[in-house]
Design a protein around this motif. Sequence first.
Motif, mmCIF file in Angstrom:
data_model
loop_
_atom_site.group_PDB
_atom_site.id
_atom_site.type_symbol
_atom_site.label_atom_id
_atom_site.label_comp_id
_atom_site.label_asym_id
_atom_site.label_seq_id
_atom_site.Cartn_x
_atom_site.Cartn_y
_atom_site.Cartn_z
ATOM 1 N N LEU A 75 0.888 -1.316 -0.134
ATOM 2 C CA LEU A 75 -0.068 -0.122 -0.075
ATOM 3 C C LEU A 75 0.832 1.331 -0.089
ATOM 4 O O LEU A 75 1.946 1.189 0.627
ATOM 5 C CB LEU A 75 -0.948 -0.115 1.188
ATOM 6 C CG LEU A 75 -1.997 -1.058 1.353
ATOM 7 C CD1 LEU A 75 -2.556 -1.245 2.648
ATOM 8 C CD2 LEU A 75 -3.097 -0.953 0.168
ATOM 9 N N VAL A 76 0.700 2.052 -0.647
ATOM 10 C CA VAL A 76 1.363 3.493 -1.065
ATOM 11 C C VAL A 76 0.769 4.559 0.006
ATOM 12 O O VAL A 76 -0.441 5.053 -0.742
ATOM 13 C CB VAL A 76 1.840 3.664 -2.339
ATOM 14 C CG1 VAL A 76 2.365 4.847 -2.541
ATOM 15 C CG2 VAL A 76 1.992 2.434 -3.191
ATOM 16 N N TRP A 77 1.565 5.334 0.551
ATOM 17 C CA TRP A 77 1.026 6.625 1.151
ATOM 18 C C TRP A 77 1.698 7.634 0.278
ATOM 19 O O TRP A 77 2.941 7.874 0.244
ATOM 20 C CB TRP A 77 1.778 6.673 2.724
ATOM 21 C CG TRP A 77 0.946 6.217 3.645
ATOM 22 C CD1 TRP A 77 1.054 5.188 4.511
ATOM 23 C CD2 TRP A 77 -0.351 6.580 4.029
ATOM 24 N NE1 TRP A 77 0.227 4.832 5.454
ATOM 25 C CE2 TRP A 77 -0.952 5.863 5.300
ATOM 26 C CE3 TRP A 77 -1.314 7.737 3.575
ATOM 27 C CZ2 TRP A 77 -2.145 6.087 5.644
ATOM 28 C CZ3 TRP A 77 -2.457 7.909 4.374
ATOM 29 C CH2 TRP A 77 -3.025 7.121 5.370
ATOM 30 N N LEU A 78 0.983 8.466 -0.571
ATOM 31 C CA LEU A 78 1.141 9.689 -1.170
ATOM 32 C C LEU A 78 1.370 10.837 -0.006
ATOM 33 O O LEU A 78 0.627 11.075 0.873
ATOM 34 C CB LEU A 78 0.261 9.860 -2.296
ATOM 35 C CG LEU A 78 -0.068 8.656 -3.160
ATOM 36 C CD1 LEU A 78 -1.287 9.127 -4.086
ATOM 37 C CD2 LEU A 78 1.281 8.670 -4.126
ATOM 38 N N ASP A 79 2.304 11.472 -0.532
ATOM 39 C CA ASP A 79 2.584 12.765 0.710
ATOM 40 C C ASP A 79 1.412 13.592 0.703
ATOM 41 O O ASP A 79 0.702 14.071 -0.123
ATOM 42 C CB ASP A 79 3.754 13.431 0.121
ATOM 43 C CG ASP A 79 4.416 14.298 1.202
ATOM 44 O OD1 ASP A 79 5.133 13.913 2.234
ATOM 45 O OD2 ASP A 79 3.931 15.562 1.034
ATOM 46 N N ILE A 80 1.394 14.271 1.851
ATOM 47 C CA ILE A 80 0.396 15.267 2.120
ATOM 48 C C ILE A 80 0.362 16.543 0.968
ATOM 49 O O ILE A 80 -0.618 17.125 0.759
ATOM 50 C CB ILE A 80 0.214 15.707 3.587
ATOM 51 C CG1 ILE A 80 -1.037 16.480 3.865
ATOM 52 C CG2 ILE A 80 1.480 16.410 4.009
ATOM 53 C CD1 ILE A 80 -1.144 16.745 5.538
ATOM 54 N N GLY A 81 1.586 16.491 0.763
ATOM 55 C CA GLY A 81 1.784 18.126 -0.188
ATOM 56 C C GLY A 81 1.901 17.603 -1.739
ATOM 57 O O GLY A 81 2.112 18.355 -2.471
ATOM 58 N N GLU A 82 1.560 16.050 -1.844
ATOM 59 C CA GLU A 82 1.551 15.787 -3.278
ATOM 60 C C GLU A 82 0.734 16.550 -4.293
ATOM 61 O O GLU A 82 -0.487 16.775 -4.020
ATOM 62 C CB GLU A 82 1.232 14.220 -3.667
ATOM 63 C CG GLU A 82 1.566 13.614 -4.699
ATOM 64 C CD GLU A 82 3.046 14.013 -5.226
ATOM 65 O OE1 GLU A 82 3.255 14.573 -6.353
ATOM 66 O OE2 GLU A 82 3.807 13.202 -4.572
ATOM 67 N N GLU A 83 1.206 16.854 -5.540
ATOM 68 C CA GLU A 83 0.464 17.641 -6.888
ATOM 69 C C GLU A 83 0.311 16.732 -8.089
ATOM 70 O O GLU A 83 -0.849 16.864 -8.618
ATOM 71 C CB GLU A 83 1.143 18.746 -6.899
ATOM 72 C CG GLU A 83 1.182 19.897 -5.687
ATOM 73 C CD GLU A 83 1.910 21.319 -6.102
ATOM 74 O OE1 GLU A 83 2.133 21.217 -7.362
ATOM 75 O OE2 GLU A 83 1.887 22.141 -5.203
ATOM 76 N N TYR A 84 1.177 15.627 -8.035
ATOM 77 C CA TYR A 84 1.177 14.760 -9.088
ATOM 78 C C TYR A 84 1.086 13.341 -8.858
ATOM 79 O O TYR A 84 2.087 12.775 -8.168
ATOM 80 C CB TYR A 84 2.647 15.062 -10.055
ATOM 81 C CG TYR A 84 2.900 16.514 -10.378
ATOM 82 C CD1 TYR A 84 2.281 17.001 -11.502
ATOM 83 C CD2 TYR A 84 3.587 17.196 -9.691
ATOM 84 C CE1 TYR A 84 2.251 18.077 -11.815
ATOM 85 C CE2 TYR A 84 3.842 18.593 -10.174
ATOM 86 C CZ TYR A 84 3.167 19.194 -11.030
ATOM 87 O OH TYR A 84 3.396 20.515 -11.533
ATOM 88 N N PHE A 85 -0.232 12.930 -9.054
ATOM 89 C CA PHE A 85 -0.796 11.755 -8.507
ATOM 90 C C PHE A 85 -0.417 10.557 -9.531
ATOM 91 O O PHE A 85 -0.144 10.812 -10.519
ATOM 92 C CB PHE A 85 -2.096 11.973 -7.882
ATOM 93 C CG PHE A 85 -2.320 12.768 -6.901
ATOM 94 C CD1 PHE A 85 -2.368 12.259 -5.513
ATOM 95 C CD2 PHE A 85 -2.595 14.160 -7.026
ATOM 96 C CE1 PHE A 85 -2.528 13.011 -4.721
ATOM 97 C CE2 PHE A 85 -2.783 14.991 -5.939
ATOM 98 C CZ PHE A 85 -2.657 14.499 -4.705
ATOM 99 N N PRO A 86 -0.744 9.302 -9.122
ATOM 100 C CA PRO A 86 -0.949 8.184 -9.939
ATOM 101 C C PRO A 86 -1.487 8.643 -11.244
ATOM 102 O O PRO A 86 -2.475 9.155 -11.183
ATOM 103 C CB PRO A 86 -1.120 6.910 -9.267
ATOM 104 C CG PRO A 86 -0.895 7.457 -7.661
ATOM 105 C CD PRO A 86 -1.329 8.754 -7.584
ATOM 106 N N SER A 87 -1.076 8.115 -12.349
ATOM 107 C CA SER A 87 -1.461 8.412 -13.619
ATOM 108 C C SER A 87 -1.978 7.179 -14.642
ATOM 109 O O SER A 87 -1.604 6.217 -14.396
ATOM 110 C CB SER A 87 -0.736 9.268 -14.452
ATOM 111 O OG SER A 87 -0.273 10.457 -13.680
#
Length: 372
Positions: A75-87
């Motif tokens: 499972l992947v935690w994306l950062d709280i400040g992420e702007e470019y998500f999985p595509s």
Amino acid sequence: MGEAEKGEFLHVREEDVKVPRWKATGSRTYYCKIMAALLLLILVLQHALSVYARPPRIARQVAGVPQYILDYAPLVWLDIGEEYFPSDMYAQVTNTHPEINLTSIADPPAPLTLDNLHVLNDYGNDGMNVYLTSNMDVTEGPKWLDGVVPDSRGKTKKAISCAIIVNDHGSGNVDAFYMYFYAYNLGNTVLGRELGDHIGDWEHNMIRFEDGVPQAIWYSQHANGQAFTYKSVEKEGLRPMTYSAVGSHANYAIVGAHDHAIPDLNLPVGFLLDFTSQGTLWDPTLSTYFYNYQAETGSFESVDGSPLGAMHFKGKWGDQQYPDSDPKQPPPFFGFRKFVGGPSGPWDKQLNRTNVCPETGIPCIVRDVLGP
């Protein structure tokens, strides 16, 4: 005449009379304390629910895929400040065109899809000089580069953003690669300058299994990465946790700051810092393609109808590095550029490894304790 009538009152011991606490301390004070305690309890419960409560995860079942590959999938935690998500991988094809040496290929096969993308291997050094180049100026921020924010279940709706590739070595030894795709990589900021951005981004975990039991896990990070024993890493149930760095999407086993200037040693301070945190939780297995890898031939076998052209394509999944004369490219910074070339695909990630780590000339250390 009794003693009471004489005005002589009997001494009454305190323990003989049970005075209600609310009367002893005052009803108003007592009820205020009760309400404050209830309010505190509610706040604690709300915090616990917001942090820990998630829908129960039931592993997918896919014909042709060993169940343990999904049961133990990261499972992947994306950062709280992420702007470019999985595509979505196909969106990368529809929003680009193939180029070689910054020049469009004349009359390329049309339409290009994930099924026939490998036909570009007929151009430019078996396809390795082909770049899927954005149809729009990337400095204008086209929306397709933003990717898809996972929903409350962790799914990237209407976007296939992962490829799970299984290499069965025989004798119960199996490597499972969990390939994560992002349309855009935001580079690190060094002394106020943003460096190393590129279109397209492939990152991955690899888990090594013995007789269906996970032994170790690899976390890709820029040009190298780190390996840990399965027992040592954080988990939700059986599933190991991965922390994706904001912008660069490098994978780490812990939250915090990670300097990656020294390969395989991620110190919390330095000039090349990645940052990870618990922002949005992504479950890549909910939107993924599946493949078997045939090491003898270096080829892929489709599972569950997954498109093969995307795996066999040997070109780059983004723009070629812009020359210094291109207005999109800021002036160099001590020889480094803001925009660099896009990455190659999963075929180029050493899918038939001897060690858990890829061969990079750096010793393979499998840590049994979390840390840098």
